[in-house]
Enzyme design. Sequence first.
Site, short mmCIF file in Angstrom:
data_model
loop_
_atom_site.label_atom_id
_atom_site.label_comp_id
_atom_site.label_asym_id
_atom_site.label_seq_id
_atom_site.Cartn_x
_atom_site.Cartn_y
_atom_site.Cartn_z
N THR A 113 5.63 -5.96 -1.78
CA THR A 113 5.49 -4.54 -1.49
C THR A 113 4.04 -4.14 -1.72
O THR A 113 3.18 -4.98 -2.00
CB THR A 113 6.38 -3.67 -2.41
OG1 THR A 113 5.89 -3.75 -3.76
CG2 THR A 113 7.85 -4.12 -2.37
N ARG A 114 3.78 -2.84 -1.64
CA ARG A 114 2.44 -2.31 -1.94
C ARG A 114 2.31 -1.92 -3.41
O ARG A 114 1.32 -1.29 -3.81
CB ARG A 114 2.18 -1.10 -1.03
CG ARG A 114 0.70 -0.78 -0.81
CD ARG A 114 0.50 0.14 0.39
NE ARG A 114 1.29 1.35 0.30
CZ ARG A 114 0.91 2.46 -0.34
NH1 ARG A 114 -0.26 2.53 -0.95
NH2 ARG A 114 1.70 3.52 -0.36
N LYS A 115 3.28 -2.33 -4.22
CA LYS A 115 3.23 -2.06 -5.66
C LYS A 115 2.36 -3.11 -6.35
O LYS A 115 2.83 -3.98 -7.08
CB LYS A 115 4.64 -2.05 -6.25
CG LYS A 115 5.50 -0.91 -5.72
CD LYS A 115 6.91 -0.97 -6.26
CE LYS A 115 7.77 0.16 -5.70
NZ LYS A 115 9.17 0.09 -6.15
N THR A 116 1.07 -3.01 -6.07
CA THR A 116 0.10 -3.98 -6.57
C THR A 116 -0.84 -3.32 -7.58
O THR A 116 -0.90 -2.09 -7.68
CB THR A 116 -0.71 -4.57 -5.42
OG1 THR A 116 -1.28 -3.49 -4.67
CG2 THR A 116 0.17 -5.40 -4.50
N THR A 176 5.30 -8.52 -7.78
CA THR A 176 4.02 -8.30 -8.45
C THR A 176 4.17 -7.57 -9.79
O THR A 176 3.29 -7.67 -10.64
CB THR A 176 3.09 -7.47 -7.55
OG1 THR A 176 3.80 -6.34 -7.02
CG2 THR A 176 2.55 -8.31 -6.41
#
Length: 290
Positions: free
Chosen positions: A137-140, A276
Site C-alpha cells: 500500500t502507500r502506508k510507507t 510495511t
Amino acid sequence: MSKHAALLPTTYARTIEAWLAEDIPAFDYGGYVVGDDVKVATLYCKSPGVLAGIPFFNEVFRQTGCSVEWSFEEGVEIIPHEGKVVVAEVRGAARRILMGERLALNILARCSGVASRARRLRQLADNAGFAGVVAGTRKTTPGFRLVEKYGMQVGGADTHRMDLSSMVMLKDNHVWATGSITKAVAEARAVAGFSVKIEVECQSEADAIEAIEAGADIVMLDNFGPEQLRASALNIKANCPGHQHVLIEASGGITEETAADYMGPGIDIISFGTMTQGVPHVDFSLKIAH
C-alpha cells in the site's frame, strides 16, 4: 548483482547524499580517531530473511569512497547457520567505512524486512492457490518509500500505486467531500484522462456497483469480513456482466495470519498495509577485521 536496480530513478543517489549529510552535519569525531588506513569490513546476516537493498547499500559506500563485494544475489533467502553468515565485504579507508556503516545497515535491514514479508505473503497466496495480485500500500515511511517499495518488488509482491500521481484512488473522504461516488468518479476522469486508472473504496456491494457503473477501473472492498468479502466479490461480478475488465481489491485489516481466509475466486487483488507497517527487520552487522 540486482536486476531490480534498473528500476531505480537517478535521484536515489541524491537521497543517499542527503541521508549521509543528516548523519554527518559537522565533525566526524569517531572517523578522526580511526584514520585513513585501508581496512576490510565483513557484512554478516544474523537472522533469516530475503536479501534486498543492495543498490542503496552500494551507493552509500560509493559516496564514501569504498567498494563492496557481494557473496549473494539480491532476492536470495538467507538462513544463517551457527549464528551468522558472511554476505559481503566492504573495502576502504577505516573512517570512510564507518562513515557509511549505520546508514547502509539501516537501509539493508529495513528493505530486507519488507522483502521478507512480501515473499512470505506471495508464497502463502501461491500455497492457497490464489492467482491474484498480492500488493503493498502507500502506508510507507515518509522519505523512505522508494526503499520500501523496492523491497516489495524484490520480495515478489506488487507495489500498488507509488504515489498520488500514479493512480486515482477515491476513498470515503473523497466521496463524502464530493457528494457521491458517481460525481467523484466523473470529476476524476475529467482530469485524469484515459491513461490513468481510477479506484474507488467501497463500503458495500451497492457502492461497488455504483462505482463500476460510473466508470471505475478497480473497486476496493474495504474492511469486509472474509466470508462477506468472498460472497460480495462474486455477487458484484455477477451483477456487472458488461464490466469484466473491472478488478476487485480486498483491503483493510488483512494480516499475514488471516490472509488465506480472504483469498477467493472473485478477488483480483489483496493489499496489505502490514507489508510495511510493523515489519521486523533482518539483522545485519558490519565488522572490521582485526
